[in-house]
Design a protein around this motif. Structure first.
Motif, PDB file in Angstrom:
ATOM      1  N   VAL A   4     102.820  20.057  42.427  1.00 22.36           N
ATOM      2  CA  VAL A   4     103.199  21.406  42.007  1.00 22.36           C
ATOM      3  C   VAL A   4     102.693  22.383  43.060  1.00 22.36           C
ATOM      4  O   VAL A   4     101.500  22.424  43.339  1.00 22.36           O
ATOM      5  N   ALA A   5     103.607  23.154  43.660  1.00 24.48           N
ATOM      6  CA  ALA A   5     103.199  24.166  44.639  1.00 24.48           C
ATOM      7  C   ALA A   5     104.260  25.250  44.677  1.00 24.48           C
ATOM      8  O   ALA A   5     105.435  24.961  44.889  1.00 24.48           O
ATOM      9  N   TYR A   6     103.834  26.500  44.440  1.00 26.82           N
ATOM     10  CA  TYR A   6     104.837  27.584  44.434  1.00 26.82           C
ATOM     11  C   TYR A   6     105.189  28.026  45.841  1.00 26.82           C
ATOM     12  O   TYR A   6     106.313  28.410  46.107  1.00 26.82           O
ATOM     13  N   ASP A   7     104.212  27.971  46.763  1.00 26.36           N
ATOM     14  CA  ASP A   7     104.508  28.411  48.123  1.00 26.36           C
ATOM     15  C   ASP A   7     103.915  27.426  49.126  1.00 26.36           C
ATOM     16  O   ASP A   7     103.190  26.491  48.760  1.00 26.36           O
ATOM     17  N   LEU A   8     104.237  27.628  50.403  1.00 22.64           N
ATOM     18  CA  LEU A   8     103.863  26.680  51.443  1.00 22.64           C
ATOM     19  C   LEU A   8     102.344  26.513  51.585  1.00 22.64           C
ATOM     20  O   LEU A   8     101.869  25.375  51.688  1.00 22.64           O
ATOM     21  N   PRO A   9     101.531  27.596  51.587  1.00 21.40           N
ATOM     22  CA  PRO A   9     100.077  27.383  51.704  1.00 21.40           C
ATOM     23  C   PRO A   9      99.517  26.493  50.597  1.00 21.40           C
ATOM     24  O   PRO A   9      98.684  25.621  50.852  1.00 21.40           O
ATOM     25  N   ALA A  10      99.983  26.688  49.355  1.00 21.78           N
ATOM     26  CA  ALA A  10      99.522  25.842  48.240  1.00 21.78           C
ATOM     27  C   ALA A  10      99.958  24.400  48.465  1.00 21.78           C
ATOM     28  O   ALA A  10      99.210  23.451  48.199  1.00 21.78           O
ATOM     29  N   ALA A  11     101.179  24.228  48.975  1.00 21.59           N
ATOM     30  CA  ALA A  11     101.708  22.884  49.235  1.00 21.59           C
ATOM     31  C   ALA A  11     100.905  22.187  50.330  1.00 21.59           C
ATOM     32  O   ALA A  11     100.556  21.004  50.206  1.00 21.59           O
ATOM     33  N   GLN A  12     100.597  22.920  51.408  1.00 19.76           N
ATOM     34  CA  GLN A  12      99.846  22.339  52.524  1.00 19.76           C
ATOM     35  C   GLN A  12      98.444  21.915  52.093  1.00 19.76           C
ATOM     36  O   GLN A  12      97.950  20.859  52.483  1.00 19.76           O
ATOM     37  N   SER A  13      97.823  22.742  51.260  1.00 17.39           N
ATOM     38  CA  SER A  13      96.473  22.447  50.777  1.00 17.39           C
ATOM     39  C   SER A  13      96.472  21.148  49.961  1.00 17.39           C
ATOM     40  O   SER A  13      95.629  20.260  50.175  1.00 17.39           O
ATOM     41  N   TYR A  14      97.429  21.014  49.039  1.00 21.38           N
ATOM     42  CA  TYR A  14      97.520  19.807  48.213  1.00 21.38           C
ATOM     43  C   TYR A  14      97.847  18.595  49.084  1.00 21.38           C
ATOM     44  O   TYR A  14      97.231  17.523  48.969  1.00 21.38           O
ATOM     45  N   TYR A  15      98.824  18.753  49.980  1.00 22.74           N
ATOM     46  CA  TYR A  15      99.293  17.669  50.847  1.00 22.74           C
ATOM     47  C   TYR A  15      98.136  17.113  51.680  1.00 22.74           C
ATOM     48  O   TYR A  15      97.911  15.904  51.732  1.00 22.74           O
ATOM     49  N   ASP A  16      97.378  18.018  52.317  1.00 20.48           N
ATOM     50  CA  ASP A  16      96.261  17.592  53.168  1.00 20.48           C
ATOM     51  C   ASP A  16      95.211  16.850  52.347  1.00 20.48           C
ATOM     52  O   ASP A  16      94.684  15.818  52.765  1.00 20.48           O
ATOM     53  N   ASP A  17      94.914  17.389  51.159  1.00 17.37           N
ATOM     54  CA  ASP A  17      93.874  16.801  50.324  1.00 17.37           C
ATOM     55  C   ASP A  17      94.262  15.402  49.858  1.00 17.37           C
ATOM     56  O   ASP A  17      93.475  14.454  49.956  1.00 17.37           O
ATOM     57  N   VAL A  18      95.498  15.260  49.373  1.00 13.72           N
ATOM     58  CA  VAL A  18      95.890  13.978  48.784  1.00 13.72           C
ATOM     59  C   VAL A  18      96.090  12.914  49.877  1.00 13.72           C
ATOM     60  O   VAL A  18      95.739  11.746  49.699  1.00 13.72           O
ATOM     61  N   LYS A  19      96.596  13.312  51.053  1.00 17.08           N
ATOM     62  CA  LYS A  19      96.757  12.349  52.153  1.00 17.08           C
ATOM     63  C   LYS A  19      95.386  11.863  52.638  1.00 17.08           C
ATOM     64  O   LYS A  19      95.205  10.700  52.978  1.00 17.08           O
ATOM     65  N   LYS A  20      94.397  12.770  52.658  1.00 15.86           N
ATOM     66  CA  LYS A  20      93.028  12.403  53.049  1.00 15.86           C
ATOM     67  C   LYS A  20      92.474  11.379  52.056  1.00 15.86           C
ATOM     68  O   LYS A  20      91.861  10.381  52.448  1.00 15.86           O
ATOM     69  N   ARG A  21      92.718  11.616  50.754  1.00 16.41           N
ATOM     70  CA  ARG A  21      92.230  10.678  49.735  1.00 16.41           C
ATOM     71  C   ARG A  21      92.899   9.311  49.871  1.00 16.41           C
ATOM     72  O   ARG A  21      92.266   8.277  49.629  1.00 16.41           O
ATOM     73  N   VAL A  22      94.189   9.305  50.233  1.00 14.63           N
ATOM     74  CA  VAL A  22      94.907   8.031  50.435  1.00 14.63           C
ATOM     75  C   VAL A  22      94.233   7.248  51.570  1.00 14.63           C
ATOM     76  O   VAL A  22      93.978   6.041  51.444  1.00 14.63           O
ATOM     77  N   ARG A  23      93.914   7.942  52.667  1.00 11.67           N
ATOM     78  CA  ARG A  23      93.254   7.273  53.805  1.00 11.67           C
ATOM     79  C   ARG A  23      91.867   6.775  53.411  1.00 11.67           C
ATOM     80  O   ARG A  23      91.448   5.667  53.784  1.00 11.67           O
ATOM     81  N   GLN A  24      91.147   7.583  52.621  1.00 12.85           N
ATOM     82  CA  GLN A  24      89.802   7.176  52.169  1.00 12.85           C
ATOM     83  C   GLN A  24      89.863   5.937  51.265  1.00 12.85           C
ATOM     84  O   GLN A  24      88.907   5.171  51.183  1.00 12.85           O
ATOM     85  N   ALA A  25      91.015   5.777  50.590  1.00 14.25           N
ATOM     86  CA  ALA A  25      91.196   4.596  49.735  1.00 14.25           C
ATOM     87  C   ALA A  25      91.630   3.375  50.551  1.00 14.25           C
ATOM     88  O   ALA A  25      91.930   2.318  49.995  1.00 14.25           O
TER      89      ALA A  25
END
Length: 430
Positions: free
Chosen positions: A233-254
């Motif tokens: 869920v992201a209304y605008d690009l900054p919110a989307a980028q923040s979520y995207y970066d966080d979740v991709k980092k968690r995927v790599r950490q896993a």
């Protein structure tokens, strides 16, 4: 980020706008007719979309509003599998209300029926009204639901692996399957006791594609461990980028390859030959909203009385986030909508009624393609979970008007080059 976009069509009733069923062009009289859903899947397939997707709910909150699921999703998808050839078929199955054996069996069966096109959206559910339809007084606590979900997924994966790919011998002389290749799992956990093996042999994909919509910390971690597709869920690009970066980092950490996990924010689109025409389409639906109900809901979101707000005037001043004492998530989204769109009160109600905090794009096929490309190239999304405000016209508009622009830009496939949902997501030859 891959080289091409991915799209799922999120199927929901007459559309994602709260007043969609009231529109003269809605298919409200066909919600129990399987051919309606088959036709929606065929439109998605015409556009070479990765998949169609059903969410699910286990209670009727307000019979007057029409906002619940009419047909049980896996049952509907079985029929839709026979009416389509390539488009993926994703269903929500709740880890709180099902058992792993039941879910694994149904999803593996559907993977066979569809020849490898099935995905499972893993959810823990959220409403007490749903719990009370399944023998529980209320929903279990958040952490407990996620602990159960993690064990549930582990058991389902073990069950799908309990048949080796070549276990079926089918020798009429005396051996149906090789017993050495069909293995019990003997699971004994905190929530489940499951011997296995599964009663359904190894399916075309081996295991369905796992999707997850993780917003909380536990949700993001669950998605990082298991998901191949993540609904965001992201209304605008900054919110989307923040979520995207966080979740991709968690995927790599896993310990996983983050390029193999597709992040798909929800996307509401109004497509017109001009921006004015697109805005008219939104205004038409917004005008059908029951105003007093919508203003009462907005009052709850912003914690002030909005009942006397003038509908066609700009939204009156509201306090900044730092001064707001209620839940921040929804309020922050409302502030973003006001800042980005400068809407009238009626337009704000309409945006909240169509996808809530999800990204909303209003314009021509080219301008919408421009925005989609921006999100894709700037690390906000690998693709989108399409949420048309009105079905079937909103999906047809996107497929017939926006998709060709993206195809021309080499940002989306012009034909299916793969057969299974997993291969659609990974791309040919991967």
């Amino acid at each position: 980020m891959g080289s091409q976009l991915h799209f799922n069509a999120f199927l929901f009733g007459c559309g994602h706008h709260g007043a969609s069923w009231r529109h003269p062009e809605s298919s409200v009289d066909r919600l129990g007719d399987i051919t309606y859903y088959e036709e929606l899947a065929q439109i998605a397939e015409r556009g070479c979309l990765d998949a169609v997707f059903f969410a699910d709910g286990h209670s009727v909150r307000n019979p007057a509003s029409g906002s619940w699921w009419f047909l049980e999703p896996l049952t509907a998808l079985s029929a839709m599998a026979r009416a389509t050839e390539r488009v993926g078929l994703v269903s929500t199955v709740s880890t709180t209300f099902y058992t792993p054996f039941h879910a694994a069996r149904m999803l593996a069966s559907l993977d066979h029926i569809s020849r490898g096109r099935v995905g499972w959206n893993v959810v823990t559910s959220m409403f007490d009204a749903e719990a009370r339809n399944h023998g529980l007084e209320e929903m279990p606590p958040h952490d407990e639901r996620y602990a159960r979900a993690a064990e549930f997924v582990d058991v389902a994966l073990a069950l799908w692996d309990s048949w080796e790919p070549d276990a079926l011998v089918l020798d009429r002389g005396g051996m149906f399957a090789d017993p050495a290749k069909v293995n019990p799992i003997h699971h004994r956990g905190s929530h489940f006791l499951v011997d296995g093996p599964l009663t359904v042999p190894h399916s075309p994909q081996g295991r369905p594609v796992l999707f997850q919509a993780g917003a909380s910390d536990q949700g993001r971690d669950l998605a990082a461990r298991y998901a191949e597709g993540i609904y965001a869920v992201a209304y605008d690009l900054p919110a989307a980028q923040s979520y995207y970066d966080d979740v991709k980092k968690r995927v790599r950490q896993a310990g996983r390859n983050s390029d193999e996990v597709v992040v798909m924010p929800g996307l509401v689109t109004y497509v017109g030959s001009t921006t004015e025409e697109a805005r008219r389409k939104k205004a038409e639906l917004d005008a059908l909203l029951p105003t007093s109900q919508s203003l009462a809901q907005l009052s709850m979101f912003v914690e002030q009385d909005c009942s006397d707000w003038e509908l066609d005037a700009p939204v009156p001043p509201v306090p900044p986030l730092a001064q707001f004492t209620g839940p921040h998530g929804r309020y922050e989204t409302i502030l973003r909508i006001i800042e980005k769109d400068r809407p009238t009160v009626r337009a704000l109600l309409g945006t909240l009624a169509a996808g809530g905090g999800h990204c909303t794009m209003i314009g021509t096929p080219e301008s919408i393609a421009d925005e989609i490309e921006l999100w894709f190239r700037r690390g906000g999304a690998d693709g989108f979970n399409l949420m048309p405000p009105l079905y079937p016209s909103g999906l047809a508009d996107f497929v017939d008007e926006v998709i060709p622009v993206l195809q021309k830009r080499k940002l989306f496939r012009s034909r299916y080059e793969t057969n299974t949902l997993r291969d659609h997501l990974r791309g040919p030859g991967e």
